[in-house]
Design a protein around this motif. Structure first.
Motif, PDB file in Angstrom:
ATOM      1  N   TRP A   8      -0.169  -3.936  -6.600  1.00 37.39           N
ATOM      2  CA  TRP A   8      -1.292  -4.043  -5.657  1.00 37.39           C
ATOM      3  C   TRP A   8      -2.447  -4.827  -6.287  1.00 37.39           C
ATOM      4  O   TRP A   8      -3.020  -5.733  -5.673  1.00 37.39           O
ATOM      5  CB  TRP A   8      -1.772  -2.645  -5.250  1.00 37.39           C
ATOM      6  CG  TRP A   8      -2.901  -2.668  -4.264  1.00 37.39           C
ATOM      7  CD1 TRP A   8      -4.231  -2.572  -4.529  1.00 37.39           C
ATOM      8  CD2 TRP A   8      -2.789  -2.813  -2.840  1.00 37.39           C
ATOM      9  NE1 TRP A   8      -4.967  -2.644  -3.376  1.00 37.39           N
ATOM     10  CE2 TRP A   8      -4.100  -2.784  -2.319  1.00 37.39           C
ATOM     11  CE3 TRP A   8      -1.711  -2.953  -1.951  1.00 37.39           C
ATOM     12  CZ2 TRP A   8      -4.362  -2.900  -0.943  1.00 37.39           C
ATOM     13  CZ3 TRP A   8      -1.969  -3.065  -0.600  1.00 37.39           C
ATOM     14  CH2 TRP A   8      -3.283  -3.038  -0.112  1.00 37.39           C
TER      15      TRP A   8
ATOM     16  N   CYS B 237      -0.567   1.127  -9.976  1.00 34.08           N
ATOM     17  CA  CYS B 237      -1.030   0.244  -8.882  1.00 34.08           C
ATOM     18  C   CYS B 237      -0.956  -1.218  -9.310  1.00 34.08           C
ATOM     19  O   CYS B 237      -1.695  -2.068  -8.789  1.00 34.08           O
ATOM     20  CB  CYS B 237      -2.452   0.586  -8.447  1.00 34.08           C
ATOM     21  SG  CYS B 237      -2.747   2.334  -8.154  1.00 34.08           S
TER      22      CYS B 237
ATOM     23  N   ALA C 164       0.845  -1.199   0.000  1.00 31.49           N
ATOM     24  CA  ALA C 164       0.000   0.000   0.000  1.00 31.49           C
ATOM     25  C   ALA C 164       0.878   1.247   0.000  1.00 31.49           C
ATOM     26  O   ALA C 164       0.571   2.235  -0.671  1.00 31.49           O
ATOM     27  CB  ALA C 164      -0.934  -0.002   1.212  1.00 31.49           C
ATOM     28  N   GLY C 165       1.988   1.193   0.732  1.00 33.62           N
ATOM     29  CA  GLY C 165       2.924   2.312   0.762  1.00 33.62           C
ATOM     30  C   GLY C 165       3.453   2.641  -0.624  1.00 33.62           C
ATOM     31  O   GLY C 165       3.526   3.803  -1.019  1.00 33.62           O
TER      32      GLY C 165
ATOM     33  N   VAL D 110       1.955   2.065  -3.450  1.00 26.93           N
ATOM     34  CA  VAL D 110       0.855   2.707  -4.179  1.00 26.93           C
ATOM     35  C   VAL D 110       0.817   4.196  -3.815  1.00 26.93           C
ATOM     36  O   VAL D 110       0.761   5.067  -4.678  1.00 26.93           O
ATOM     37  CB  VAL D 110      -0.497   2.038  -3.845  1.00 26.93           C
ATOM     38  CG1 VAL D 110      -1.667   2.869  -4.375  1.00 26.93           C
ATOM     39  CG2 VAL D 110      -0.548   0.611  -4.407  1.00 26.93           C
ATOM     40  N   LEU D 111       0.887   4.467  -2.520  1.00 23.86           N
ATOM     41  CA  LEU D 111       0.651   5.825  -2.030  1.00 23.86           C
ATOM     42  C   LEU D 111       1.819   6.771  -2.302  1.00 23.86           C
ATOM     43  O   LEU D 111       1.629   7.984  -2.421  1.00 23.86           O
ATOM     44  CB  LEU D 111       0.319   5.792  -0.537  1.00 23.86           C
ATOM     45  CG  LEU D 111      -1.016   5.093  -0.238  1.00 23.86           C
ATOM     46  CD1 LEU D 111      -1.141   4.757   1.242  1.00 23.86           C
ATOM     47  CD2 LEU D 111      -2.187   5.956  -0.696  1.00 23.86           C
ATOM     48  N   THR D 112       3.035   6.245  -2.410  1.00 22.43           N
ATOM     49  CA  THR D 112       4.171   7.103  -2.767  1.00 22.43           C
ATOM     50  C   THR D 112       4.312   7.240  -4.284  1.00 22.43           C
ATOM     51  O   THR D 112       5.213   7.914  -4.766  1.00 22.43           O
ATOM     52  CB  THR D 112       5.505   6.546  -2.209  1.00 22.43           C
ATOM     53  OG1 THR D 112       5.666   5.190  -2.663  1.00 22.43           O
ATOM     54  CG2 THR D 112       5.533   6.566  -0.692  1.00 22.43           C
TER      55      THR D 112
END
Lengths: 304, 304
Positions: A274, A271, A260-261, A263-265
């Protein structure tokens, strides 16, 4: 953009602010594992090999190898463990010992460019480990304590990191080959421990341009539901710029948080990792070992 | 240190960088809930009351109340929903509508100092909502879009926030009574969405000194295992300085992340709330509704 490149005989892994977060599997370590310790001392490496394969299948992009067994021939055991692990997985390794002769034996046995774990700001350690790192062309973990111990003041820990980077330069080691561990204190004892790590990771990135790693699970020492604290801490630290951690990829919360990290960075393009992982896991995705670095999976190495 | 104080008749909640993170329960909202929508339109508020109690028991420190039902008397319904909710829980409310007359009816019905959700940078909205906020002495959510829509450039969103803070000052509204929503984009569509929110939350805190909130679950729109992305996002955002979120406290991952976030930012003194919750939940702690704000639990209000 700082890139720390490490390799096995056949694979490279790059730490960087623009790269997926790197989990360095921590399981191959006899500390607190009596059975593993006895087996390694007796020359039985079947569990070492199994732990290597399991961690890589779970998503570790690198593995830490430690052979810290009291009264044993640590250099010989560490060198053999390195060979055994390299025979079954192709990820780069972190060669982990507090004994310089063991680091050297591990480096001699290693095929590729490893991470040496670790140097500190202690004079004796700087003078013995840095020449080894330079001679073998390795990268190195820099732990931010010195002769005076571990400072609770993050500014002092930053200064130790800067000193190590400077001393490494004297040996021709680039800052990009230094991976700083800002030292994670237990939050139950030091209430500023979380804020301090976030601030330090940011400064290390901005002011020294170095990649970072940490033993992430130390943060939750002494608390209930350690996994819950560890996952939130890892997410925060990734958000603050941490680029790797020495941790247990077999804990589903850890891997989920790391993915998830990414994806978020913005370091999981489209994605894709993920989505692939959750497709493979049939929409739930926390139980299955799959996805992230499928190409990490066990491969028979032709020369192994 | 900026403190945004909101209250019900009997309780205060404070948003601040040195305070526990505030979950504003999002469930009382007929959007996408056909049954709730039909009930509210027919004057049946039993589900509104039940949702209020359940969210507060789960750990919401505030509740958002929205009555956006097409073709219905939104001012009348919102005012009644506010009264119904205030009769069963004592947490402060966020009065949520895109219709100014409905905001006014909700404010008139409310007992205490609420949060008005929301003003934007649109001229018409600034001129209609800010006088209401000033007149009722409320706090207000400032959403960082304007006539030109939602900019994908976080610097533009920051400028909108600054404009709202300035315009609010003209009405005598303090920056400490403005809670900025940096606007969370879906990461599946905007790969920089996570980084942008972290950077914006930091700037809003440093340069404008304001508290922040967001609709956190928007980040995971279109992805599998949204809960996994949402939890990691919330942890990162709390680490970056976010002080509240409008979200669903009934999702165990959300509450666990928020409680872990408070531990890690040093805003859960002695880790007391974390330990209490996990003791109450018998060492597992993710299923049980307990702990965080035990004093939030349903109380018969004497005047209700």
């Amino acid at each position: 953009m700082t890139h720390t490149v490490m390799s096995s005989a056949t694979r490279e892994i790059v730490l960087g602010f623009d790269r997926p977060f790197v989990v360095i599997g921590e399981r191959i370590n006899p500390t607190g594992r009596a059975l593993l310790s006895a087996e390694m001392a007796a020359g039985d490496y079947h569990r070492v090999r199994a732990d290597a394969v399991a961690q890589v299948e779970a998503g570790a992009a690198m593995l830490d190898v430690n052979a810290g067994i009291p009264m044993a021939d640590e250099p010989g055991i560490l060198a053999e463990a390195v060979r055994q692990v390299q025979a079954v997985v192709d990820v780069p390794l972190s060669i982990d010992s507090s004994i310089v002769a063991a680091l050297e034996a591990g480096l001699e046995a290693y095929d590729g460019k490893p991470l040496v774990n670790s140097v500190t700001g202690e004079e004796e350690r700087l003078e013995s480990v840095l020449p080894l790192v330079a001679r073998y062309g390795a990268a190195v973990v820099a732990i931010t304590n010195d002769e005076s111990g571990i400072s609770q003041d993050p500014d002092v820990r930053f200064d130790v990191a800067r000193t190590i980077v400077r001393r490494a330069a004297d040996h021709g080691i680039l800052a990009s080959d230094i991976v700083v561990d800002p030292l994670v204190m237990p939050i139950a004892a030091v209430s500023a421990a979380g804020r301090d790590v976030m601030a330090l990771v940011g400064r290390l990135r901005r002011e020294l341009g170095v990649n970072t790693t940490c033993g992430a699970s130390n943060i939750s020492f002494g608390l209930p539901n350690r996994g819950g604290i560890n996952a939130a801490f890892l997410a925060m630290a990734i958000g603050a710029g941490l680029t790797s951690a020495i941790t247990n990829p077999l804990e589903p919360d850890i891997l989920r948080t790391v993915l998830a990290g990414d994806v978020l960075t913005g370091n999981d393009a489209n994605c894709a990792a993920w989505i692939r992982r959750h497709r493979a896991a049939n929409g739930d995705g926390d139980g299955a070992a799959s996805g992230r670095r499928r190409s990490n999976r066990r491969r028979a190495r032709s020369g192994g």
